[in-house]
Scaffold this motif. Structure first.
Motif: not given
Length: 880
Positions: A617-630
């Motif tokens: 879940l933490g990795a998914i949250d990081n993906a959603l908040s990345s500079p180029a979010p998915i």
């Protein structure tokens, strides 16, 4: 999908952009997009297919065979001795067979090919369509005319049966829709029904060609599609056919001229057009390859819009069109020529909206400088048009950020111009290639109907960048992949690798084949590895990825390493925790490459395989908040699976702190889940965890929100039982009755029925009906049923029966070793109390032996020891 800058394009312009734009060149373009007004249709050019090549002063009438005249212009590309004049056409019509895609072997003396008939071939016959045809025209036509092809019709469409290998072209000229077949076929026009738009259809049969003309009474569009029996022409799209996804012909520069690619090209004919007197060079196709989208005017020729095939209006005698195995080749005096008319850009989207030109980089730079000077010197009335020219010139040069900035400032000064579809499209494309996916959302439209097919390529690029609809995106890109190869070098080098990778990753086999031969270089080797992987050749794919991990291009190397780790994880040569660590090491390079979000999701998948749900879940949250979010839609399947894992873990959790942490994680993510059964399942688990935490009101609300999302009777029944339990915990037995009643269904599985009976028994007990409760629990030996039964016996002071029920529960619920949880301590203390009340010393000795020396929390330990000590010890403890 990440669009990177083109490193080879570096420029230094003498004229500062500040002269043109002021200091706000790089202003984001989204604001202009938000101010876009409704499309002003008055600004839109009419659909090219309805625009004749030259004005027609008077309506053109179809002539009878007696009015036919020979052609007035000599054909190009063949001598008078070799040309074959096909006589008998309507007035001002003539046709000459110019070329074939693949010449057959020399004929024997006893036979001759279609292209070698004598010049005095028999006269053609023109036959009008007749009224009163039989209703089953399609069936009647199949065997009509002694085996010759025939035309069958209905009010909406006609079937034109053609043998295999016959080429066809279709286009509009003046007020006629014209179909050219490159072979003479006797057609039974008596099989035509005399109704609808096709009642005035005429068929002209020639020695080596057939012409079908449909007078157009209005501006309606005709649709052409190919079936096993032949071609179908109708005034409505073919049923069950996505006509908007139909193939189109995307020309490209080739050795010898401009090639109009076709999978199975037919012959090339020369025809004199009655509407314009133009010499038309008609390239036919034997399969449904589509046509040309927009009119193009070149020096000495025009390329007409077509429904099928290629039609060139040749104003210069040097213009020629010949058939090749790859398609029709346009040339000047048999040679390649400068594409000043930009014939390679067959759509207005590329040529007019984006302003693309097939020019060398220095010439594109000169064009940009000239456009910026013109914009700086323009009068207010021409200011926006000149700025728009400068933005197009910057875009074609590969300066997408500059194009966006110029257009943004132009729209700040003239916001009403955002109503033009061409302006919005240029802005959206600039945003996309500048890396702003939010601004690029304008590519979703709406767009004018006559440009829907042309914008499909760019919609595919946007969907590829957005993610989540990759199969759809790859198909859109594959449909027009050849079109990208004709883009200016700076634009092509930015887009082509992205499109090729999307197709290689997600496209079908047909989509992959549509790419054809790719350029050389590491990005395309990566595409090759993806296609190998998709085709099942994992060994070759792994070797390709492993090689590319050492490539000098950091973006390629990072993507290759992603795939190598993924394959190692899939084949078992790397454990999930090790793969998660490997993806963690990739993150710095992935962040530089704009791929942090995809790598985070790969890491989440590795954590999920290890059932480390919080880390996933933490990795998914990081993906959603990345500079180029998915996009959230991309993460939804992983998120649902992860949250379901946390909910399942929470249902078994005995540690209250851990349960509280898991419940908090679920609560913080429920709002981003889309409604549906999967969300309802997660919410059901979340509600159970709330109930275990002693929060029945919150649990009841979660159950109530989840049940309406469910369609299945079993799932509704399970959550209905949970809601009833929450209502009982809230001291609302009548609400519990309502919950059970509304979620009941016939033919439920036995385990669900038993669980609901236990809930109903607890409801009856809460309402004071002990007899009904015991009746419902009769024969049920589950821990829940025995617990309820014990409570009933306790209320009736039937201590022996209560102790007997609780002992069965304790035999499975209290372990022989280990620390006792709060619920296990409560059960042991309750059993000891009931056994003591019943005077059941055997049960007291048994539970004392099970607990042993393990301590309990608080006063539980003192009370338990007091209840379970032997009677003589109790007396000794009581004596002074």
């Amino acid at each position: 999908m990440h669009f990177s800058k083109v490193p080879c394009v570096k420029r230094c312009f003498a004229v500062s952009l500040a002269v043109l734009l002021s200091c706000s060149v790089a202003m984001p373009g989204l604001g202009a997009g938000r101010r876009a007004q409704p499309v002003r249709h008055a600004r839109q050019a009419p659909a090219p297919r309805k625009k004749p090549a030259r004005p027609v002063k008077a309506p053109v009438k179809t002539a009878t065979p007696a009015q036919a005249t020979p052609p007035t212009a000599a054909p190009t590309g063949a001598s008078a001795a070799d040309a074959i004049v096909l006589k008998g056409l309507p007035a001002a019509w003539a046709a000459t067979v110019l070329d074939k895609p693949a010449p057959p072997p020399p004929p024997s003396p006893a036979s001759a090919s279609a292209g070698n008939k004598p010049a005095n071939a028999k006269t053609a016959k023109t036959t009008p369509a007749k009224a009163g045809a039989p209703a089953n025209a399609a069936v009647a036509a199949a065997g009509a005319n002694q085996g010759g092809a025939s035309v069958a019709s209905s009010q909406d469409r006609i079937l034109i049966p053609t043998p295999a290998g016959v080429g066809l072209a279709a286009f509009q000229s003046g007020n006629r829709f014209i179909i050219v077949l490159d072979k003479a076929e006797a057609m039974d026009t008596s099989a035509l029904r005399g109704d609808g738009i096709f009642s005035a259809l005429t068929v002209t049969t020639l020695p080596d060609a057939t012409l079908i003309q449909v007078p157009l009474p209005d501006t309606r569009e005709l649709y052409l599609s190919q079936q096993m029996e032949g071609w179908v022409l109708g005034d409505k799209p073919p049923p069950g056919n996505d006509y908007g996804d139909r193939r189109v012909i995307n020309p490209r520069q080739a050795e010898g001229g401009i090639l109009y690619p076709m999978r199975r090209p037919g012959r090339v004919l020369s025809i004199t057009d009655p509407a314009s007197n133009a010499r038309l060079l008609v390239g036919t196709s034997t399969t449904d390859d589509g046509g040309i989208l927009s009119l193009r005017k070149g020096e000495g020729y025009d390329v007409w819009p077509t429904t099928e095939g290629v039609v060139i209006a040749a104003w210069s005698q040097g213009i020629g069109l010949r058939a090749t195995p790859e398609g029709a080749l346009l040339s000047m005096d048999g040679k390649a020529f400068p594409d000043t008319g930009a014939a390679v850009y067959a759509s207005d989207v590329d040529f007019k909206w984006l302003g693309l030109r097939d020019l060398p980089l220095p010439d594109l730079a000169k064009r940009f400088r000239a456009a910026t000077l013109a914009a700086a010197a323009s009068e207010p009335a021409q200011r926006f048009a000149r700025r728009l020219d400068a933005a197009k010139a910057a875009f074609a040069l590969g300066s997408f950020v500059e194009a966006r900035g110029i257009l943004t400032v132009a729209l700040e000064d003239d916001p009403e111009e955002a109503a033009q579809p061409s302006v919005r499209f240029l802005l959206a494309a600039s945003e996309l290639l500048s890396g702003n996916r939010q601004g690029a959302s304008l590519l979703e439209g709406p767009w004018p109907d006559n440009q829907q097919r042309a914008v499909q390529l760019w919609r595919g690029l946007y969907l590829a960048a957005l993610g989540g609809r990759d199969t759809e995106a790859s198909h859109m890109l594959a449909r027009d992949f050849g079109r990208l190869k004709s883009y200016p070098a700076a634009v092509r080098d930015t887009i082509l690798p992205v499109a090729a990778e999307e197709i290689g990753r997600y496209g079908s086999q047909d989509d992959v084949e549509a790419m054809g031969k790719l350029p050389t270089g590491a990005p395309y080797e990566l595409v090759s590895a993806f296609t190998q992987l998709r085709s099942g050749n994992r060994k070759a794919a792994y070797a390709g990825f492993e090689k590319l991990t050492r490539d000098k291009d950091p973006l390629v190397a990072e993507k290759a390493m992603e795939q190598k780790v993924s394959l190692d994880l899939a084949n078992g040569s790397m454990t999930p925790p090790a793969a998660a660590d490997a993806f963690e090491l990739l993150l710095p390079d992935a962040r530089l490459a704009g791929r942090e979000a995809p790598v985070r999701l790969l890491q989440a998948d590795a954590y999920m395989r290890a059932q480390n749900w919080p880390a996933a879940l933490g990795a998914i949250d990081n993906a959603l908040s990345s500079p180029a979010p998915i996009a959230v839609s991309v993460t939804t399947p992983l998120l649902l699976q992860t949250l379901a894992g946390i909910a399942a873990q929470g249902a078994k959790e005995t540690d209250k702190k851990a349960l509280l942490y898991d419940t908090a994680m679920l609560k913080s993510h429920l709002s981003i889940l889309p409604p549906g059964e999967k969300k309802a399942e997660v919410m059901g688990g979340y509600a159970g965890m709330l109930l275990n935490l002693g929060l029945p009101d919150d649990a009841a609300q979660a159950y109530s929100d989840a049940i309406p999302m469910l369609d299945g009777a079993e799932a509704r029944a399970r959550l209905g039982e949970g809601l009833a339990n929450a209502d009982l915990a809230r001291k609302r037995p009548q609400d519990a009755v309502t919950a059970l009643t509304r979620t009941d269904a016939p033919d439920l599985p036995d385990d669900i029925k038993a669980a609901r009976r236990r809930a109903a028994a607890r409801v009856a007990l809460a309402l004071g009906d002990q007899a009904k409760a015991l009746s419902l629990l009769q024969g049920d030996t589950s821990p829940q049923a025995l617990d309820t039964s014990a409570r009933i016996h306790e209320a009736k002071n039937e201590w022996a029966m209560a102790a007997a029920d609780l002992r069965i529960v304790a035999e499975t619920a209290i372990p022989q070793t280990g620390t006792l949880s709060d619920s296990q301590q409560a059960l042991a203390l309750r059993l000891a109390s009931d056994a003591s009340q019943a005077g059941d010393h055997a049960t007291l000795d048994w539970i004392a032996g099970i607990v042993g020396n393990r301590s309990m929390t608080g006063d539980n330990d003192r009370m338990f020891r007091l209840l379970t000590q032997p009677p003589d010890a109790s007396m000794a403890a009581a004596s002074p």
